[in-house]
Structures are given as structure tokens and as C-alpha cells.
Design a protein around this motif. Structure first.
Motif, PDB file in Angstrom:
ATOM      1  N   GLY A 157      67.232  51.748  10.212  1.00  0.00           N
ATOM      2  CA  GLY A 157      67.173  53.122   9.714  1.00  0.00           C
ATOM      3  C   GLY A 157      68.479  53.828   9.986  1.00  0.00           C
ATOM      4  N   ASP A 158      68.455  55.159   9.944  1.00  0.00           N
ATOM      5  CA  ASP A 158      69.686  55.933  10.113  1.00  0.00           C
ATOM      6  C   ASP A 158      69.880  56.480  11.524  1.00  0.00           C
ATOM      7  OD1 ASP A 158      70.358  55.576   7.453  1.00  0.00           O
ATOM      8  OD2 ASP A 158      69.311  57.387   6.816  1.00  0.00           O
ATOM      9  N   SER A 159      68.784  56.689  12.259  1.00  0.00           N
ATOM     10  CA  SER A 159      68.922  57.262  13.601  1.00  0.00           C
ATOM     11  C   SER A 159      67.773  56.809  14.487  1.00  0.00           C
ATOM     12  CB  SER A 159      68.966  58.794  13.538  1.00  0.00           C
ATOM     13  OG  SER A 159      67.729  59.305  13.106  1.00  0.00           O
ATOM     14  N   ILE A 160      67.998  56.959  15.801  1.00  0.00           N
ATOM     15  CA  ILE A 160      67.000  56.580  16.803  1.00  0.00           C
ATOM     16  C   ILE A 160      67.309  57.389  18.059  1.00  0.00           C
ATOM     17  CG2 ILE A 160      68.371  54.634  17.676  1.00  0.00           C
ATOM     18  CD1 ILE A 160      65.715  53.083  18.072  1.00  0.00           C
ATOM     19  N   ARG A 161      66.298  57.695  18.835  1.00  0.00           N
ATOM     20  CA  ARG A 161      66.529  58.432  20.082  1.00  0.00           C
ATOM     21  C   ARG A 161      67.112  57.490  21.143  1.00  0.00           C
ATOM     22  NH1 ARG A 161      62.250  61.407  17.979  1.00  0.00           N
ATOM     23  NH2 ARG A 161      62.605  63.654  18.145  1.00  0.00           N
ATOM     24  N   LEU A 162      67.915  58.064  22.020  1.00  0.00           N
ATOM     25  CA  LEU A 162      68.590  57.280  23.060  1.00  0.00           C
ATOM     26  C   LEU A 162      67.597  56.473  23.895  1.00  0.00           C
ATOM     27  CD1 LEU A 162      71.072  56.473  24.695  1.00  0.00           C
ATOM     28  CD2 LEU A 162      70.894  58.658  25.913  1.00  0.00           C
TER      29      LEU A 162
ATOM     30  N   GLY B  41      66.203  62.242  24.545  1.00  0.00           N
ATOM     31  CA  GLY B  41      65.876  62.464  23.142  1.00  0.00           C
ATOM     32  C   GLY B  41      67.079  62.624  22.233  1.00  0.00           C
ATOM     33  N   ARG B  42      68.277  62.386  22.749  1.00  0.00           N
ATOM     34  CA  ARG B  42      69.468  62.512  21.911  1.00  0.00           C
ATOM     35  C   ARG B  42      69.352  61.593  20.707  1.00  0.00           C
ATOM     36  NH1 ARG B  42      75.869  61.884  22.848  1.00  0.00           N
ATOM     37  NH2 ARG B  42      76.360  61.467  20.669  1.00  0.00           N
ATOM     38  N   GLN B  43      69.640  62.129  19.538  1.00  0.00           N
ATOM     39  CA  GLN B  43      69.594  61.325  18.318  1.00  0.00           C
ATOM     40  C   GLN B  43      70.883  60.519  18.186  1.00  0.00           C
ATOM     41  OE1 GLN B  43      67.303  60.760  15.890  1.00  0.00           O
ATOM     42  NE2 GLN B  43      65.789  62.000  16.941  1.00  0.00           N
ATOM     43  N   LEU B  44      70.759  59.211  18.201  1.00  0.00           N
ATOM     44  CA  LEU B  44      71.911  58.346  17.982  1.00  0.00           C
ATOM     45  C   LEU B  44      72.060  58.112  16.485  1.00  0.00           C
ATOM     46  CD1 LEU B  44      71.240  55.666  20.738  1.00  0.00           C
ATOM     47  CD2 LEU B  44      72.775  57.640  20.870  1.00  0.00           C
ATOM     48  N   GLN B  45      73.288  58.009  16.040  1.00  0.00           N
ATOM     49  CA  GLN B  45      73.582  57.742  14.643  1.00  0.00           C
ATOM     50  C   GLN B  45      74.199  56.346  14.525  1.00  0.00           C
ATOM     51  OE1 GLN B  45      72.545  60.058  12.451  1.00  0.00           O
ATOM     52  NE2 GLN B  45      71.871  61.255  14.223  1.00  0.00           N
ATOM     53  N   LEU B  46      74.251  55.833  13.319  1.00  0.00           N
ATOM     54  CA  LEU B  46      74.868  54.531  13.091  1.00  0.00           C
ATOM     55  C   LEU B  46      76.312  54.559  13.593  1.00  0.00           C
ATOM     56  CD1 LEU B  46      73.538  53.777   9.492  1.00  0.00           C
ATOM     57  CD2 LEU B  46      72.600  53.035  11.686  1.00  0.00           C
ATOM     58  N   GLY B  47      76.699  53.519  14.324  1.00  0.00           N
ATOM     59  CA  GLY B  47      78.050  53.422  14.854  1.00  0.00           C
ATOM     60  C   GLY B  47      78.196  53.908  16.287  1.00  0.00           C
ATOM     61  N   ASP B  48      77.203  54.643  16.813  1.00  0.00           N
ATOM     62  CA  ASP B  48      77.272  55.098  18.201  1.00  0.00           C
ATOM     63  C   ASP B  48      77.223  53.887  19.134  1.00  0.00           C
ATOM     64  OD1 ASP B  48      77.416  57.805  17.640  1.00  0.00           O
ATOM     65  OD2 ASP B  48      75.283  58.171  17.961  1.00  0.00           O
ATOM     66  N   VAL B  49      77.990  53.956  20.233  1.00  0.00           N
ATOM     67  CA  VAL B  49      78.024  52.874  21.216  1.00  0.00           C
ATOM     68  C   VAL B  49      77.426  53.386  22.525  1.00  0.00           C
ATOM     69  CG1 VAL B  49      79.484  51.304  22.551  1.00  0.00           C
ATOM     70  CG2 VAL B  49      80.048  51.811  20.160  1.00  0.00           C
ATOM     71  N   VAL B  50      76.397  52.694  22.991  1.00  0.00           N
ATOM     72  CA  VAL B  50      75.695  53.058  24.226  1.00  0.00           C
ATOM     73  C   VAL B  50      76.052  52.021  25.288  1.00  0.00           C
ATOM     74  CG1 VAL B  50      73.428  53.378  25.280  1.00  0.00           C
ATOM     75  CG2 VAL B  50      73.801  54.081  22.909  1.00  0.00           C
ATOM     76  N   ALA B  51      76.379  52.503  26.503  1.00  0.00           N
ATOM     77  CA  ALA B  51      76.744  51.588  27.583  1.00  0.00           C
ATOM     78  C   ALA B  51      75.890  51.848  28.815  1.00  0.00           C
ATOM     79  CB  ALA B  51      78.222  51.743  27.926  1.00  0.00           C
TER      80      ALA B  51
END
Length: 75
Positions: free
Chosen positions: A14-19, A55-65
Motif C-alpha cells: 500500500g502507500d502508508s503504514i504506522r510505525l 502512530g506516525r504514518q510512514l510513507q514509501l521510501g522511509d527508512v526505519v532503524a
């Protein structure tokens, strides 16, 4: 100096997902309790910056570490 840690792409379908959801979905953390604690304690970064909002909305391309592991949100 840029981070040399390899990035794993994780498709969310999809386009977004919560952290918080993404950390579990990507297999970075196993339980909602672990996710909540890691985020509140400031151990999770999004695009290189600490974010304490589950609940932060992540978008495509976001990098989580988290703990030396980096995962990128992909479609």
C-alpha cells in the motif's frame, strides 16, 4: 559520514503504514509491547531521526532503524 548498514526493503502492499505496525510487520520486533517500549525509549529512528510516535504514518521510501538494522518501506 553516511550509514553503511545495508537496508532491507519491505513491501507493505500500500502507500502508508504506522510505525508500530511496520516494526512488527517487518519482523524487527515481535510484540506490540516491545514496539511500544523501543519507540518510547527513543531507540527507533525514521530517516535518521528519533521518532517517539508509534502512530506516525510512514510513507514509501522511509527508512526505519533499530539496533543496527535498517528497513525501507516499499510498495
Amino acid at each position: 559520514m553516511p550509514d553503511a548498514t545495508p537496508i532491507t526493503d519491505v513491501s507493505i502492499g500500500g502507500d502508508s503504514i504506522r510505525l508500530g505496525q511496520f516494526l512488527k510487520f517487518a519482523g524487527v520486533l515481535d510484540s506490540g509491547g516491545d514496539v511500544k517500549e523501543a519507540i518510547i525509549d527513543g531507540f527507533v529512528t525514521v530517516n535518521g531521526e528519533v521518532d517517539r510516535r508509534r502512530g506516525r504514518q510512514l510513507q514509501l521510501g522511509d527508512v526505519v532503524a533499530f539496533e543496527g538494522r535498517r528497513v525501507r518501506v516499499c510498495a
